[in-house]
Scaffold this active site. Structure first.
Site, short mmCIF file in Angstrom:
data_model
loop_
_atom_site.label_atom_id
_atom_site.label_comp_id
_atom_site.label_asym_id
_atom_site.label_seq_id
_atom_site.Cartn_x
_atom_site.Cartn_y
_atom_site.Cartn_z
N CYS A 268 -90.66 -15.85 5.91
CA CYS A 268 -91.20 -14.66 5.30
C CYS A 268 -91.89 -15.23 3.77
O CYS A 268 -92.79 -14.98 3.19
CB CYS A 268 -90.19 -13.59 5.11
N CYS B 47 -95.36 27.67 -23.28
CA CYS B 47 -94.80 26.66 -23.91
C CYS B 47 -94.36 25.58 -22.99
O CYS B 47 -94.40 24.72 -23.37
CB CYS B 47 -93.64 27.34 -24.84
N ASP C 35 -76.42 -35.09 -30.65
CA ASP C 35 -76.85 -34.99 -32.00
C ASP C 35 -75.47 -34.92 -32.86
O ASP C 35 -74.42 -34.47 -32.28
CB ASP C 35 -77.78 -33.79 -32.27
N ASP D 170 -84.08 -31.12 -33.56
CA ASP D 170 -83.44 -31.59 -32.26
C ASP D 170 -84.66 -31.09 -31.13
O ASP D 170 -84.40 -31.36 -30.18
CB ASP D 170 -82.17 -31.04 -31.83
#
Lengths: 817, 203
Positions: free
Chosen positions: A16, A87, A507, A709
């Protein structure tokens, strides 16, 4: 590229999903479509704007449905100033004009407006504005009700499926007793004379037909979708079920006609019970699958439940409880002990310990005081906190984490592509195999009963129900489990790639180390120590580099007054060139000094000593003469060495990359146990180092936190950003660690390995039923004196295959760091 | 759910309105075929419809079962049983020797009175449905008469056992018969019961 996400309805298997993808991909403007069976969602990538109706039409053409994902909400607002029916009509009209408002009902007698709206399109503030625009005054919200439309739909489907399953079982059990009881337990399974198969064969068959019809009704989706997709040219699993059980049912009807006309031999070979039991067993499988699929997204639900529904807002000196939606940036909020922090913000008053474990995985509460950041969803343990909201709604860290995990769960892993390709060919191939097997046995001389058994069994055993679930369920549990542990995978691809990482580059600053360097040494040459520090700190005050800030802090801590600076120039990866007090001050590394022809001979020994101690010596020259060394050092994180050791034990090559000089880098490397040191690497060259390792054949992960980085994170096979890092680093990464603990790198890789192992197990289980089942069902073994598979057992096996795959995926929930 | 209930109701209604007793219908028509065979003679005499299947083997039906105690009589030649050791004093009350025939009788038939063999057989099958059965293994219909049975072929064209007299071997064994030595009869076991069969091919 525009990305849109929608809900797909009616999908039952990977065929499907393939059909929906195919249909959408054919549309002009659609670049790609990713359909996820487990979440039942499609991510559509568009080159240009394509209307929802066009997309919906394409999906419907494939035989399925497409719906917008709604965040249905309901709110009751008090409205002041209404005096008559016109209203209230005006307020209603004004509200209904807003895109996203589904129902607006205003009661004049109670002065209340009840509004049902899509929270993703319209906010409460806009509703209030609409009331104001109509000329009235919106007051406080009386109540809000947020409903998860997706959850409601799933609950409805689950309830409907349960009812159909119960109906099916209710009629299948007596059918099984009537049809087969006399064969297996003739002394016990006595039938009333009126339906005795010898004396009243037509009654016997009619009763079976009557019992089968409700079961067929309960399983009508198999037929509706199965035949619809067959006629649309994209047959799916339902097609196999529909053809198989349909053939059995029609044969039963034919048997009834034959019996009516006096051929009682058909009474021995009715197939009603086969059709009904296959449907019942598949419904059992579908129901259990739906139940268990819900559990795969538990992690997301847990995250969603972290945010409280209301917040205590301080307004005009009074504390009022408001809906979370009403909180705006800079609002002052009160959080009592035991309550969850409503939104991201900064503590303005009070002291408390805050439990952020659900967000970061960090088990110990974190002490908070005025000025500290706090994250929405975390738990205030023991003190009263007053906070200023800094991020609300979709901008909070929690909302972004949820979005990230949801997106990740919606994306496909590359390994899923194999299942997709197989399943797109699978169903038509199975239909051909079923027909061929039946024809061969017919020509061999077998009777119609045998041939029909073969035909039905092949179709039923080959349903690729489990195939479509094998990958996404494991990915969903894996990403969810990652989120629970503070490891956010940005997608299935990241999760998959992480499992075969062979090398990791860390790092140094802020990753292996705390990233908070401190001033350790000031070594002057022909100058007073404090004066050297004063010039150095003054020069560095314009820099945002952590090392520069350490020097400035070291000087100010000593009470040294800084000079103003008149010229500042930073040379990336080298140092700074600053004019301070009319003097030209250079601060930087050896390369920088060499470039500026500064003689360094006098300080060589001190430089080496400091570097060997793991400190970063920064050379200071004033007016072209070396005047001293200022050294800073960064503390290695407590978990770094352990993480490196574990990664090595996992067979992963570990490297450290830094702009520092080789000696300092080597000293840090020794502390954490890294042998491969990539030192004196300029920020722009970090990505080149990643490429070098990749060229040596390694699959490389890069772990970093800074803006510099980002290119390396993007270049690596997997970029891992630590949570305390910059937004750019987090954006560039494939995996985000919510804490700064490097053990989470180990967790990420272990989780990735566990998930992919689980996916492979799932694919094995999904395929084994078909690979072993098809020849057995086709009578290959029978031809050589072996067994023949009963179609009912085939149905049971198929139901079990889906259940076993989802159950196996759920095992991942037990993953421990 | 409402639609399911409606559909079931319709089916049950149709089933109720339609004759679903195909066995009775087919049994009647196939017995009429037996009666139509030239060698089979039927007559009405002494309040019974006599159906002579073959010489020495007949099947009699009381025309007025309410007034008789022997409503159905299977008559077979007695000599083979006597030769096999039959002790007539040990025969049960529903079996007796008359002339050279062994009569097996059955009481308890319900039904209306008709005046020929066909009508009386149809009446028997209609009003005593529980006695009628379909024997799938031999493709026969049969009437159970206590321990004994009379069967006929559903389709004579495809069956070599057009009519079969079936006696309980256990009953005869108790009467001294060596059931495996009854001349012209086949001793067999079916569904756990020892039986003596006399199949007759009418073609």
């Amino acid at each position: 590229m525009i990305e849109k996400q929608y809900q797909v309805t009616g999908m039952t298997c990977s065929a499907c999903a393939s059909a929906v993808k195919r249909s959408l991909s054919k549309l002009d403007g659609v670049e790609n479509a990713d359909v996820n069976m487990a979440t039942e969602r499609v991510n559509i990538f568009l080159d240009s704007e394509v209307s929802f109706d066009v997309l919906k039409g394409a999906v419907e053409k494939a035989g399925y449905g497409l719906e917008e994902i709604k965040k249905a909400k309901e709110v009751t607002l008090m409205v002041e100033g209404m005096t008559c029916a016109s209203c209230s009509s005006a307020v209603e009209r004004s509200l209904k004009k807003l895109d996203g408002v589904e129902i607006a009902s205003v009661n004049l007698a109670t002065n209340k407006a009840t509004i049902k709206y899509d929270g993703s399109k319209v906010k409460i503030a806009e509703l209030k504005k609409a009331v104001e625009k109509a000329g009235y005054v919106p007051k406080d919200i009386e109540k809000t009700l947020a409903t998860d439309e997706d959850q409601l739909r799933k609950d409805r489907e689950s309830k409907d499926m349960f009812q159909r399953l119960m109906l099916s079982i209710f009629f299948s059990l007596p059918l099984l007793y009537i049809a087969m009881g006399h064969m297996f337990i003739p002394d016990i399974a006595k039938l009333p004379a009126i339906i005795d198969y010898h004396n009243f064969p037509l009654n016997f068959t009619l009763v079976q037909l009557i019992l089968t019809l409700p079961v067929m009704w309960a399983g009508r989706k198999f037929f509706l979708i199965g035949f619809k997709t067959l006629f649309k040219g994209s047959p799916n699993m339902d097609t196999l079920v529909a053809i198989g059980t349909g053939a059995a049912f029609i044969y039963g009807l034919y048997a009834i006609v034959a019996i009516y006309f006096g051929d009682f031999s058909f009474v021995e070979n009715l197939y009603f019970e086969v059709a009904a039991l296959i449907i019942t067993l598949l419904l059992v499988g579908k129901y259990m699958e739906a139940r268990m699929k819900g559990k795969t997204s538990e992690a997301i639900k847990k995250l969603m439940n972290l945010a409280p529904k209301t917040a205590r807002l301080v307004k005009n000196g009074t504390e009022i409880e408001v809906s979370l939606e009403e909180v705006e940036v800079d609002d002052i909020l009160i959080v009592k002990p035991g309550e969850r922090i409503p939104v991201d913000g900064i503590v303005t008053e009070g002291f408390s310990a805050v439990d952020e474990s659900m967000l970061t995985g960090e088990s110990l509460p974190v002490d908070k005081q005025p000025g500290d950041s706090i994250v929405g969803g975390s738990l205030n343990k023991n003190g009263l906190l007053t906070m200023r909201a800094k991020a609300v709604g979709e901008s909070t860290a929690l909302a972004r984490i949820i979005k990230l995990v949801e997106d990740a769960q919606g994306q496909k892993a590359p390994i899923a592509a194999m299942a997709d390709i197989v399943s797109s060919y699978f169903v038509p191939v199975v239909i051909v195999i079923a027909i061929l097997s039946a024809v061969v046995w017919w020509f061999v001389g077998k009777d119609i009963d045998f041939v029909l058994t073969i035909f039905v069994t092949v179709l039923v055993i080959a349903c690729p129900c489990a195939l479509g679930l094998a990958t996404p369920t494991a990915i969903m549990v894996g990403t969810g489990k990652g989120a629970e542990n503070g490891v956010l995978f940005k997608g299935g691809e990241a999760l998959e790639t992480a499992h075969h990482i062979q090398a990791i580059i860390f790092d140094k600053t802020g990753t292996l180390t705390e990233g908070k360097p401190t001033l350790t040494d000031v070594i002057p040459y022909n100058m007073d120590k404090d004066i050297l520090l004063r010039y150095t700190a003054s020069a560095e005050q314009g820099s945002e580099h952590p090392l520069a800030q350490a020097i400035v802090k070291g000087a100010t801590d000593k009470g040294i007054q800084l000079f103003p600076i008149t010229k500042f120039m930073a040379v990336t990866g080298r140092g700074v060139d600053v004019t301070v007090d009319d003097k030209a001050v250079l601060i930087g590394n050896r390369a920088f000094m060499d470039e500026r022809n500064v003689e360094l001979h006098a300080i060589e020994a001190d430089m080496d000593r400091l570097a060997n101690e793991g400190k970063t010596p920064m050379l200071v020259a004033i007016n072209g003469l070396i005047k001293g060394i200022v050294a800073v050092a960064d503390v290695v994180k407590p978990s770094s060495a352990k993480a490196v050791e574990q990664l090595k034990q996992m067979g992963i090559k570990v490297a450290m990359i830094t702009g520092d000089n080789k000696k300092t880098a080597a000293a840090i490397g020794r502390q954490v146990g890294i042998d491969l040191i990539l030192a004196e690497v300029l920020p722009q060259d970090k990505s080149s180092e990643v490429v070098k390792l990749q060229k040596q054949g390694y699959s490389v992960a890069m772990v970093g936190d800074g803006i510099n980085d980002a290119p390396a994170l993007a270049m690596a096979d997997i970029g891992i950003a630590i949570g305390s890092g910059t937004d750019v680093a987090i954006e560039s990464a494939d995996v985000v660690l919510m804490k700064s603990d490097l053990m989470d790198v180990v967790t990420a890789i272990k989780l990735s390995r566990a998930t992919i192992r689980n996916v492979k197990q799932n694919l094995f289980w999904a395929f084994i039923y078909n690979i072993a089942g098809i020849p057995l069902a086709a009578g290959v073994f029978y031809a050589f004196g072996g067994p023949l598979l009963n179609p009912i057992f085939a149905g049971a096996a198929m139901a079990f295959s889906s259940v076993s795959v989802v159950t196996n995926a759920l095992r991942l929930r037990r993953f421990k760091k | 759910m409402k639609r399911i209930i409606l559909l079931l109701s319709i089916l049950i209604f149709i089933a109720g309105c339609t004759s679903t007793d195909v066995v009775k219908r087919e049994a009647q028509s196939s017995f009429e075929e037996i009666l139509a065979v030239d060698s089979v003679e039927s007559s009405v005499m002494d309040g019974y419809a006599h159906i002579i299947i073959a010489d020495g083997y007949h099947f009699d039906l009381s025309l007025n079962p309410q007034s008789t105690t022997e409503d159905v009589i299977m008559a077979v030649m007695a000599m083979p049983f006597l030769d096999a050791g039959l002790d007539i004093t040990k025969l049960p009350s529903n079996m007796r020797i008359k002339d050279d025939m062994l009569l097996i009788t059955y009481e308890g038939i319900k039904g209306s009175m008709t005046y020929d063999a066909k009508g009386q057989m149809n009446s028997l099958l209609t009003n005593n449905r529980t006695l009628l059965g379909y024997h799938a293994e031999l493709d026969h219909f049969g009437i159970a008469l206590g321990d004994h049975k009379f069967e006929w072929a559903k389709n004579m064209a495809t069956n070599d056992k057009d009519a079969v007299f079936i006696l309980s071997a256990d009953v005869l064994r108790l009467a001294g018969v060596n059931v495996e030595a009854v001349d012209g009869w086949l001793f067999t076991t079916m569904d756990g019961m020892d039986l003596l069969l006399k199949p007759i091919d009418l073609k």
